[in-house]
Design a protein around this motif. Structure first.
Motif, mmCIF file in Angstrom:
data_model
loop_
_atom_site.group_PDB
_atom_site.id
_atom_site.type_symbol
_atom_site.label_atom_id
_atom_site.label_comp_id
_atom_site.label_asym_id
_atom_site.label_seq_id
_atom_site.Cartn_x
_atom_site.Cartn_y
_atom_site.Cartn_z
ATOM 1 N N UNK A 380 6.496 0.249 -6.113
ATOM 2 C CA UNK A 380 7.674 -0.021 -5.710
ATOM 3 C C UNK A 380 7.435 -1.110 -6.091
ATOM 4 N N UNK A 381 8.897 -2.224 -6.696
ATOM 5 C CA UNK A 381 8.529 -3.270 -7.341
ATOM 6 C C UNK A 381 9.802 -4.344 -6.996
ATOM 7 N N UNK A 382 9.945 -5.020 -5.839
ATOM 8 C CA UNK A 382 11.129 -6.100 -5.330
ATOM 9 C C UNK A 382 11.041 -7.025 -6.143
ATOM 10 N N UNK A 388 4.992 -12.122 -6.742
ATOM 11 C CA UNK A 388 3.336 -12.759 -6.251
ATOM 12 C C UNK A 388 3.115 -12.032 -7.259
ATOM 13 N N UNK A 389 3.629 -11.718 -8.203
ATOM 14 C CA UNK A 389 3.050 -10.724 -9.644
ATOM 15 C C UNK A 389 1.782 -9.569 -9.249
ATOM 16 N N UNK A 405 -2.289 -6.214 -8.411
ATOM 17 C CA UNK A 405 -1.557 -7.363 -9.835
ATOM 18 C C UNK A 405 -0.603 -6.177 -10.457
ATOM 19 N N UNK A 406 0.754 -6.653 -11.569
ATOM 20 C CA UNK A 406 0.698 -5.836 -12.129
ATOM 21 C C UNK A 406 -0.158 -5.206 -13.722
#
Length: 418
Positions: A380-382, A388-389, A405-406
């Motif tokens: 989930x990416x918002x 926040x990376x 962390x990505x």
């Protein structure tokens, strides 16, 4: 107007279609490990290949072939079985001039105009394996063991092996004469009486109850085997026992193709009703000569993909979904979607099965799609995650959620799913 699949055919649809792929892979894998190389032949061949190879008197040739005339005037037939095509290819490409036996496996679609019913289709899939160019009971036993190993790898417990010998050109004529004498005294219809003169073994393969009742006291081929065929058959039986493969002797087993000699076998599953055979095969030492080639004793089998899936269903083995999507990405907004897309590609290249929400769905709809996908994890990416990376990794089984962390998410998920 809406179109439908032709009668006697069907569509493989997800998730069931994934089991068809899994069955093909599982049935082929033992043969590949035993040195069988892949061969692929055309879906249609010269009609004469099947009429001469399969047999003029068989139901396949007389009633079931899809035959058409090409624009060039050639009579062509959609392949009703695989062995004749493999033998034709081996002869055409001169493979018999190299090391023997030639070990080949194949997978594909086959076509017979049969009476459509559960487990019997007009378009069906098979996995086949052939060992060409050697007369060795160990090859017959090897192929049988490979088939049983394939079924076992799928978790099937109810597959039974029937075994017989049909003799050779030395001892078959005496049996044929004895069988013809017996059959001529029965009350049979005209087409069946004609078959007695052409190929009496075909009558033994008749499935009609009124015919089978009359065949109770028919002479058995095993009572007419020559010494060499008896010794050959005993060696096959001994090798199967040594390999831990159980079998049932069935002296009435003849199979539906004319090219079989000596070892003949069939794999049955009692959970399928009338169409209980899931595969079968045998030795065919004279096929090469029948279609214009040199002597090339051979043995092989064909295993039905469709019927094997039905057998697995009968044993309750399809309750679990086959391996599908492992990770489902849920982008929240346009910026997140642009950032998630390359991450999804990176995860796929790392060997993970990944899907994502498409069509601008809201959070609720996207999470529903994640649940329906069968994935273990959702990404989930918002907007706040982007700042926040990091990306939220949610375990869809436990509902636990972790910010990762990505730059580390690929290794994180590989560790979780390995």
């Amino acid at each position: 107007m809406t179109f439908q699949a032709p009668k006697g055919t069907f569509d493989w649809m997800p998730p069931r279609s994934e089991w068809a792929l899994a069955v093909r892979d599982a049935l082929a894998e033992p043969a590949r490990r035993a040195g069988y190389g892949y061969i692929e032949t055309p879906a249609f061949e010269d009609t004469a290949l099947f009429s001469r190879g399969v047999g003029e008197s068989t139901d396949i040739v007389t009633k079931e072939m899809y035959t058409f005339t090409s624009r060039g005037g050639q009579s062509l037939t959609l392949r009703p079985e695989g062995t004749a095509s493999v033998m034709r290819a081996v002869l055409e490409h001169g493979l018999y001039g190299g090391p023997l036996p030639i070990k080949l496996w194949y997978s594909g679609s086959y076509f017979r105009y049969e009476r459509a019913q559960a487990g019997r289709y007009r378009h069906f899939s098979q996995v086949g394996a052939e060992a060409l160019g050697a007369e060795d009971p160990a090859l017959d036993a090897e192929l049988i063991v490979l088939a049983m190993d394939g079924y076992a790898s799928l978790g099937l417990r109810g597959v039974r092996l029937l075994l017989n010998s049909l003799g050779c050109k030395e001892c078959r004529p005496a049996y044929r004469a004895a069988l013809q004498d017996f059959l001529r005294g029965l009350d049979l219809d005209e087409p069946t009486r004609n078959r007695i003169e052409i190929n009496p073994l075909r009558v033994l393969d008749d499935k009609r109850p009124e015919v089978r009742a009359q065949l109770e006291n028919a002479p058995l081929v095993t009572d007419h085997l020559c010494g060499a065929c008896k010794a050959y058959h005993e060696e096959v039986r001994g090798l199967l026992t040594a390999a831990g493969v159980a079998y049932e002797d069935d002296p009435r087993l003849v199979r539906g193709l004319d090219y079989y000699t000596r070892t003949t076998f069939e794999f049955l599953h009692d959970g399928l009703g009338a169409q209980s055979a899931v595969g079968g095969g045998g030795r065919y030492d004279g096929l090469s000569e029948q279609i214009g080639g040199p002597a090339l004793p051979s043995v092989g089998w064909a295993l039905g993909v469709d019927r094997t899936v039905l057998a697995m269903e009968a044993e309750g083995l399809l309750a679990e979904r086959p391996r599908g999507v492992e990770v489902f990405a849920v982008p929240l907004g346009e910026d997140a979607r642009r950032r998630v897309f390359p991450l999804v590609s990176e995860l796929r290249r790392a060997g993970l099965a990944v899907d994502m929400a498409f069509g601008g769905r809201g959070v609720k709809g996207a999470m529903k799609a994640a649940d329906r996908s069968g994935a273990r994890y959702a990404l989930i990416l918002g907007d706040r995650d982007i700042e926040a990376g990091a990306v939220q990794v949610k375990d869809l089984t436990t509902a636990d959620q972790t910010a990762v962390p990505l730059a580390e998410v690929v290794q994180f998920l590989k560790g979780k799913l390995s």
